[in-house]
Motif scaffolding. Structure first.
Motif, mmCIF file in Angstrom:
data_model
loop_
_atom_site.group_PDB
_atom_site.id
_atom_site.type_symbol
_atom_site.label_atom_id
_atom_site.label_comp_id
_atom_site.label_asym_id
_atom_site.label_seq_id
_atom_site.Cartn_x
_atom_site.Cartn_y
_atom_site.Cartn_z
ATOM 1 N N ALA A 291 0.863 -1.185 0.000
ATOM 2 C CA ALA A 291 0.000 0.000 0.000
ATOM 3 C C ALA A 291 0.901 1.237 0.000
ATOM 4 N N PRO A 292 0.351 2.373 -0.473
ATOM 5 C CA PRO A 292 -1.006 2.643 -0.961
ATOM 6 C C PRO A 292 -1.197 2.152 -2.401
ATOM 7 N N PRO A 293 -2.448 2.052 -2.862
ATOM 8 C CA PRO A 293 -2.709 1.505 -4.202
ATOM 9 C C PRO A 293 -1.998 2.254 -5.319
ATOM 10 N N GLU A 294 -1.903 3.589 -5.204
ATOM 11 C CA GLU A 294 -1.272 4.341 -6.290
ATOM 12 C C GLU A 294 0.209 4.005 -6.416
ATOM 13 N N LEU A 295 0.875 3.716 -5.281
ATOM 14 C CA LEU A 295 2.286 3.331 -5.339
ATOM 15 C C LEU A 295 2.419 1.921 -5.913
ATOM 16 N N VAL A 296 1.482 1.032 -5.548
ATOM 17 C CA VAL A 296 1.483 -0.320 -6.117
ATOM 18 C C VAL A 296 1.378 -0.248 -7.638
ATOM 19 N N ALA A 297 0.484 0.616 -8.133
ATOM 20 C CA ALA A 297 0.267 0.725 -9.573
ATOM 21 C C ALA A 297 1.490 1.288 -10.285
ATOM 22 N N VAL A 298 2.090 2.340 -9.711
ATOM 23 C CA VAL A 298 3.241 2.977 -10.354
ATOM 24 C C VAL A 298 4.436 2.036 -10.406
ATOM 25 N N VAL A 299 4.754 1.403 -9.273
ATOM 26 C CA VAL A 299 5.909 0.494 -9.227
ATOM 27 C C VAL A 299 5.672 -0.713 -10.124
#
Length: 321
Positions: A291-299
């Motif tokens: 988490a957070p979801p936005e970091l999961v998506a970017v990485v």
């Protein structure tokens, strides 16, 4: 016997015992040139050595069956300490950096270790490598002079958390050293707040004709707990961390560390998600973002793009000769 001699013996003791499972303690002591009592003391100390975490599965483990000893977990120390040229040079450069770092303690011990390593490395230690930190003692004194002269500064500063360089005007307040790094504390007119600028990240500066005038609300920062002090308004990042990346729990302030069987679940505050992205990508497969979801998506997106780029390289070009 000096502590240095003992450390050297301990580093070689684990691979020695790995190659001789079940060896009698008396025989091992004779091979190593120490008494039976000294070897047993060394084995007692090895039980308290290992990887960060220092719990079951992290510490060196062994079995003592009567007078015979067998290493059951080596914590990665599976060969004698032998440095190749690249490793020796890396250590020499690191030690030279420490000698240039202001505020570092035990400087005499560092210089003695550097001298021994340079002597052992021979001609290779004379490679044309010069080390000089931007935040060294000379530049530290330079900025102390700036503060004493009481002039506002126009600086070009690299912000690592956002990976960007900006120009700003600041009113210097003081120079200090925290954790071995030198900082200029100043009122930043752009941020309209007190900021700590690492001296080694100030790429350029110019003293203006204007007198430094921090406003009445500018107060020195309490750095007793370090420069970075997480606050609840900062993004909370959760990472699943493998064994070789657990060092981040000692290097960065963490809100929570849950020790699972194979991984740790680490929660920490990040000043900026861009900084967290670079941290995770730099650590490779030993860290996964929860988490957070936005970091999961970017990485995840950047990792997939990197894999796609490797897959697009023709086989002939990707072969290393």
């Amino acid at each position: 016997m000096s502590s240095t001699d003992r450390v050297g013996r301990l580093l070689n003791l684990v691979p020695y015992l790995l190659a001789r499972p079940g060896i009698p303690v008396e025989e091992a002591a004779g091979d190593l040139g120490v008494s039976d009592r000294q070897l047993r003391d060394d084995l007692e100390l090895l039980w308290m050595c290992g990887l960060p975490g220092y719990g079951p599965g992290d510490l060196i483990d062994m079995a003592l069956d009567g007078d015979r000893v067998t290493i059951t977990y080596d914590a990665g120390i599976d060969r004698p300490l032998r440095l190749n040229q690249e490793e020796a040079l890396a250590l020499i450069v690191a030690l030279r950096m420490l000698t240039e770092t202001p505020g570092v303690g035990h400087r005499e011990a560092i210089e003695r270790a550097l001298a021994k390593l340079e002597s052992a490395a021979g001609e290779f230690a004379e490679a044309p490598v010069a080390v000089r930190l931007a935040g060294n003692a000379d530049r530290l004194e330079e900025f102390r002079g700036v503060v004493q002269r009481g002039r506002a500064l126009r600086i070009t500063y690299y912000t690592a958390t956002r990976d960007e360089t900006t120009d700003r005007v600041v009113d210097p307040m003081r120079v200090l050293v925290v954790g071995g790094k030198a900082y200029l504390e100043a009122w930043c007119r752009r941020a309209e707040a007190v900021r700590m600028f690492r001296i080694d990240r100030i790429d350029a500066y110019t003293e203006t004709e204007e007198a430094a005038a921090p406003p009445p609300q500018a107060r020195p920062t309490d750095v007793s707990d370090g420069v970075f002090q997480p606050t609840p308004d900062l993004p909370l990042v959760q990472l699943r961390v493998g064994r070789s990346a657990r060092w981040i729990t000692e290097y960065y302030p963490c809100e929570e560390v849950q020790r699972e069987r194979d991984h740790w679940l680490v929660s920490l505050r990040a000043a900026d998600l861009g900084w967290a992205r670079r941290l995770v990508l730099g650590l490779g497969p030993e860290v996964a973002v929860v988490a957070p979801p936005e970091l999961v998506a970017v990485v995840g997106g950047e990792a997939r793009a990197a894999l796609d780029a490797y897959a697009a390289i023709p086989a002939a070009e990707s072969t290393v000769h």
